[in-house]
Design an enzyme around this catalytic site. Sequence first.
Site, PDB file in Angstrom:
ATOM      1  N   GLU A 145      46.816  -0.936 -19.010  1.00  0.00           N
ATOM      2  CA  GLU A 145      47.554  -0.912 -17.718  1.00  0.00           C
ATOM      3  C   GLU A 145      47.151  -1.998 -16.796  1.00  0.00           C
ATOM      4  O   GLU A 145      46.079  -2.449 -16.840  1.00  0.00           O
ATOM      5  CB  GLU A 145      47.358   0.478 -16.953  1.00  0.00           C
ATOM      6  CG  GLU A 145      46.042   0.807 -16.513  1.00  0.00           C
ATOM      7  CD  GLU A 145      46.097   0.734 -14.737  1.00  0.00           C
ATOM      8  OE1 GLU A 145      47.078   0.047 -14.324  1.00  0.00           O
ATOM      9  OE2 GLU A 145      44.965   0.771 -14.225  1.00  0.00           O
ATOM     10  N   ARG A 180      48.596   5.861 -14.886  1.00  0.00           N
ATOM     11  CA  ARG A 180      49.634   4.652 -15.197  1.00  0.00           C
ATOM     12  C   ARG A 180      49.333   4.578 -16.726  1.00  0.00           C
ATOM     13  O   ARG A 180      50.348   3.623 -17.397  1.00  0.00           O
ATOM     14  CB  ARG A 180      49.134   3.420 -14.469  1.00  0.00           C
ATOM     15  CG  ARG A 180      49.434   3.409 -13.033  1.00  0.00           C
ATOM     16  CD  ARG A 180      49.150   2.066 -12.348  1.00  0.00           C
ATOM     17  NE  ARG A 180      47.912   1.662 -12.357  1.00  0.00           N
ATOM     18  CZ  ARG A 180      46.971   1.883 -11.369  1.00  0.00           C
ATOM     19  NH1 ARG A 180      47.402   2.593 -10.433  1.00  0.00           N
ATOM     20  NH2 ARG A 180      45.751   1.627 -11.342  1.00  0.00           N
ATOM     21  N   SER A 223      38.974  -7.082 -13.083  1.00  0.00           N
ATOM     22  CA  SER A 223      39.467  -7.171 -11.857  1.00  0.00           C
ATOM     23  C   SER A 223      39.410  -8.207 -11.027  1.00  0.00           C
ATOM     24  O   SER A 223      38.455  -8.569 -10.416  1.00  0.00           O
ATOM     25  CB  SER A 223      38.616  -5.840 -11.173  1.00  0.00           C
ATOM     26  OG  SER A 223      39.130  -6.059  -9.551  1.00  0.00           O
ATOM     27  N   HIS A 305      32.458   0.222  -3.871  1.00  0.00           N
ATOM     28  CA  HIS A 305      33.779   0.288  -3.998  1.00  0.00           C
ATOM     29  C   HIS A 305      34.676   1.169  -2.947  1.00  0.00           C
ATOM     30  O   HIS A 305      35.609   0.795  -2.428  1.00  0.00           O
ATOM     31  CB  HIS A 305      34.103   0.565  -5.249  1.00  0.00           C
ATOM     32  CG  HIS A 305      35.583   0.335  -5.764  1.00  0.00           C
ATOM     33  ND1 HIS A 305      36.562   1.418  -5.522  1.00  0.00           N
ATOM     34  CD2 HIS A 305      36.140  -0.902  -6.038  1.00  0.00           C
ATOM     35  CE1 HIS A 305      37.501   0.828  -5.918  1.00  0.00           C
ATOM     36  NE2 HIS A 305      37.482  -0.611  -6.186  1.00  0.00           N
ATOM     37  N   PHE A 312      39.970  -2.466   2.422  1.00  0.00           N
ATOM     38  CA  PHE A 312      41.237  -2.779   2.097  1.00  0.00           C
ATOM     39  C   PHE A 312      42.309  -2.262   2.753  1.00  0.00           C
ATOM     40  O   PHE A 312      43.320  -2.757   3.116  1.00  0.00           O
ATOM     41  CB  PHE A 312      41.377  -2.818   0.496  1.00  0.00           C
ATOM     42  CG  PHE A 312      42.713  -3.554   0.092  1.00  0.00           C
ATOM     43  CD1 PHE A 312      42.982  -5.025  -0.104  1.00  0.00           C
ATOM     44  CD2 PHE A 312      43.753  -2.835  -0.412  1.00  0.00           C
ATOM     45  CE1 PHE A 312      43.857  -5.524  -0.399  1.00  0.00           C
ATOM     46  CE2 PHE A 312      45.011  -3.550  -0.802  1.00  0.00           C
ATOM     47  CZ  PHE A 312      45.094  -5.141  -0.768  1.00  0.00           C
ATOM     48  N   HIS A 329      44.179  -5.828 -11.271  1.00  0.00           N
ATOM     49  CA  HIS A 329      43.350  -5.350 -12.388  1.00  0.00           C
ATOM     50  C   HIS A 329      43.997  -5.169 -13.616  1.00  0.00           C
ATOM     51  O   HIS A 329      45.087  -4.833 -13.526  1.00  0.00           O
ATOM     52  CB  HIS A 329      42.343  -4.395 -11.927  1.00  0.00           C
ATOM     53  CG  HIS A 329      42.742  -2.842 -11.984  1.00  0.00           C
ATOM     54  ND1 HIS A 329      42.393  -2.022 -11.004  1.00  0.00           N
ATOM     55  CD2 HIS A 329      43.591  -2.232 -12.655  1.00  0.00           C
ATOM     56  CE1 HIS A 329      42.973  -0.786 -11.168  1.00  0.00           C
ATOM     57  NE2 HIS A 329      43.686  -0.876 -12.345  1.00  0.00           N
TER      58      HIS A 329
HETATM   59  C1  HEM Z   1      41.490   0.584  -7.138  1.00  0.00           C
HETATM   60  C2  HEM Z   1      40.312  -2.325  -3.738  1.00  0.00           C
HETATM   61  C3  HEM Z   1      36.990  -4.732  -7.013  1.00  0.00           C
HETATM   62  C4  HEM Z   1      37.647  -0.967  -9.912  1.00  0.00           C
HETATM   63  C5  HEM Z   1      41.393   0.022  -6.168  1.00  0.00           C
HETATM   64  C6  HEM Z   1      42.547  -0.183  -5.189  1.00  0.00           C
HETATM   65  C7  HEM Z   1      41.951  -0.915  -4.161  1.00  0.00           C
HETATM   66  C8  HEM Z   1      40.839  -1.443  -4.510  1.00  0.00           C
HETATM   67  C9  HEM Z   1      42.813  -1.177  -2.909  1.00  0.00           C
HETATM   68  C10 HEM Z   1      43.754   0.676  -5.427  1.00  0.00           C
HETATM   69  C11 HEM Z   1      44.592  -0.110  -6.099  1.00  0.00           C
HETATM   70  C12 HEM Z   1      46.092   0.616  -6.309  1.00  0.00           C
HETATM   71  O1  HEM Z   1      45.918   1.406  -7.226  1.00  0.00           O
HETATM   72  O2  HEM Z   1      46.980   0.179  -5.777  1.00  0.00           O
HETATM   73  C13 HEM Z   1      39.469  -3.327  -4.285  1.00  0.00           C
HETATM   74  C14 HEM Z   1      38.950  -4.636  -3.565  1.00  0.00           C
HETATM   75  C15 HEM Z   1      38.066  -5.231  -4.535  1.00  0.00           C
HETATM   76  C16 HEM Z   1      38.102  -4.575  -5.614  1.00  0.00           C
HETATM   77  C17 HEM Z   1      39.433  -5.145  -2.227  1.00  0.00           C
HETATM   78  C18 HEM Z   1      37.501  -6.678  -4.400  1.00  0.00           C
HETATM   79  C19 HEM Z   1      37.560  -7.280  -3.328  1.00  0.00           C
HETATM   80  C20 HEM Z   1      37.148  -3.984  -7.840  1.00  0.00           C
HETATM   81  C21 HEM Z   1      36.153  -4.302  -8.918  1.00  0.00           C
HETATM   82  C22 HEM Z   1      36.369  -3.199  -9.758  1.00  0.00           C
HETATM   83  C23 HEM Z   1      37.145  -2.233  -9.158  1.00  0.00           C
HETATM   84  C24 HEM Z   1      35.404  -5.659  -9.123  1.00  0.00           C
HETATM   85  C25 HEM Z   1      35.481  -2.897 -11.068  1.00  0.00           C
HETATM   86  C26 HEM Z   1      35.088  -3.897 -11.958  1.00  0.00           C
HETATM   87  C27 HEM Z   1      38.766  -0.194  -9.328  1.00  0.00           C
HETATM   88  C28 HEM Z   1      39.102   0.736 -10.056  1.00  0.00           C
HETATM   89  C29 HEM Z   1      40.368   1.290  -9.448  1.00  0.00           C
HETATM   90  C30 HEM Z   1      40.440   0.590  -8.372  1.00  0.00           C
HETATM   91  C31 HEM Z   1      38.713   1.314 -11.485  1.00  0.00           C
HETATM   92  C32 HEM Z   1      41.277   2.434  -9.815  1.00  0.00           C
HETATM   93  C33 HEM Z   1      40.648   3.954  -9.279  1.00  0.00           C
HETATM   94  C34 HEM Z   1      41.893   4.825  -9.708  1.00  0.00           C
HETATM   95  O3  HEM Z   1      42.974   4.640  -9.580  1.00  0.00           O
HETATM   96  O4  HEM Z   1      41.254   5.991 -10.133  1.00  0.00           O
HETATM   97  N1  HEM Z   1      40.496  -0.863  -5.869  1.00  0.00           N
HETATM   98  N2  HEM Z   1      38.860  -3.322  -5.554  1.00  0.00           N
HETATM   99  N3  HEM Z   1      37.769  -2.734  -8.046  1.00  0.00           N
HETATM  100  N4  HEM Z   1      39.349  -0.318  -8.268  1.00  0.00           N
HETATM  101 FE1  HEM Z   1      39.013  -1.895  -6.924  1.00  0.00          FE
END
Ligand code: HEM
Length: 347
Positions: A145, A180, A223, A305, A312, A329
């Site tokens: 996804e 998803r 990501s 996070h 964000f 991602h």
């Molecule tokens: C989901 C922000 C970096 C892991 C999200 C979402 C946002 C976000 C807004 C929701 C996305 C959506 O469904 O539309 C950020 C920002 C980052 C960042 C601003 C860096 C500046 C990372 C990194 C990882 C990560 C580096 C792991 C390596 C995840 C995961 C989700 C997620 C696993 C899905 C959670 C779920 O749906 O259960 N992130 N993220 N994120 N992010 Fe990040």
Amino acid sequence: MLESAIPEHLRKERKCPVSTPPNYNPPFPGYCARFPKKMENLVLAIIGAQYPAGTDDNRTGISTIKNFMTDIPENVRPSSWETASVTDKRGFFNIAVFAYWPSTEIHKEWEVESGFEAWWKSSDRESEVHGWFKEVLCPSVDRFETVFSNHEHPEGAANMQEKISGEMREHAYWGSMRDRFAAAQDDKLVGESWNTRGGTHKSGNESKRVRVPGKKNLTIIRSGQDWSDTLPEERKLYLETMHPVLISGMNFLRDSGQDVGCYSMNLWDVVDSKTHEASLERTFGLGYFDDLTSLEYWSKSHQTHINIFGGFLMYAKKLDNVLSLRLFHEIYVLEQSQQSLEIFGLQ
Ligand code: HEM
């Protein structure tokens, strides 16, 4: 009208319920890639070299890999590829090509027709001064996804799309990643917990080569963050409020990830494919987890996070959802047969 992340041809009766809140309207837009219906799987190959700190020439190895991407017949070329580098926690410099193909068959043809396979298998590789690694991830499309914030700039596997979705329903709430996945409609995608992981074994007569055995439902995230098009105000906001928190979240997973089921995490810089300079203002975290639940758990419970996620939402609101920062991602939940990792000469 919001679209469902799972395309119609992959929908089936749900045995595992979604977590989408009732009457849900996402706070900001998110998109996914629509692949051609006939596409059954895809390939991400990560092929790279590892050098001890201070090695004079850390470019020749990767230049050879890049030639295998370009100096070959068009029909077997990867759909897209890029080069990225990272200095790992022990100070080794790693540089790799990340390349995508729209099927395992075309990737196999590339391996043979480009000469890569013969080159990789040659014992000459084992006498080089640096180490090599090759990871091939080939999920069926129901075990992959991707989500991205900007529909004009698909990244990674999304470059193989037939079209980009309209605004999608299943995003921006905890659990949306699982919702998803087409495969998660009737499968909890349970992995093997950290403690039961198998060891590595040497392969046949290539005594220096190590093939790492696959793991059931190994979960991999790439990501990405791209702030290259931000104007000064947004750039300041990103670099001062999000980037440092991202680095500490990634360092936690890199250094103490085993506490939360993460085998490995590195924050890579996408580099200029000619000069290899890390000047593109693009990074991505590449992490390996024992189970999708472990990745879900870290993302919704680790303060770093939580802060970047919450940050964000405020950031997007402040800019009226008109963002130049691009996030994406892509996530792989792999069967054992869909993963292959071979390394040699690594420290
Ligand atoms: C989901 C922000 C970096 C892991 C999200 C979402 C946002 C976000 C807004 C929701 C996305 C959506 O469904 O539309 C950020 C920002 C980052 C960042 C601003 C860096 C500046 C990372 C990194 C990882 C990560 C580096 C792991 C390596 C995840 C995961 C989700 C997620 C696993 C899905 C959670 C779920 O749906 O259960 N992130 N993220 N994120 N992010 Fe990040």
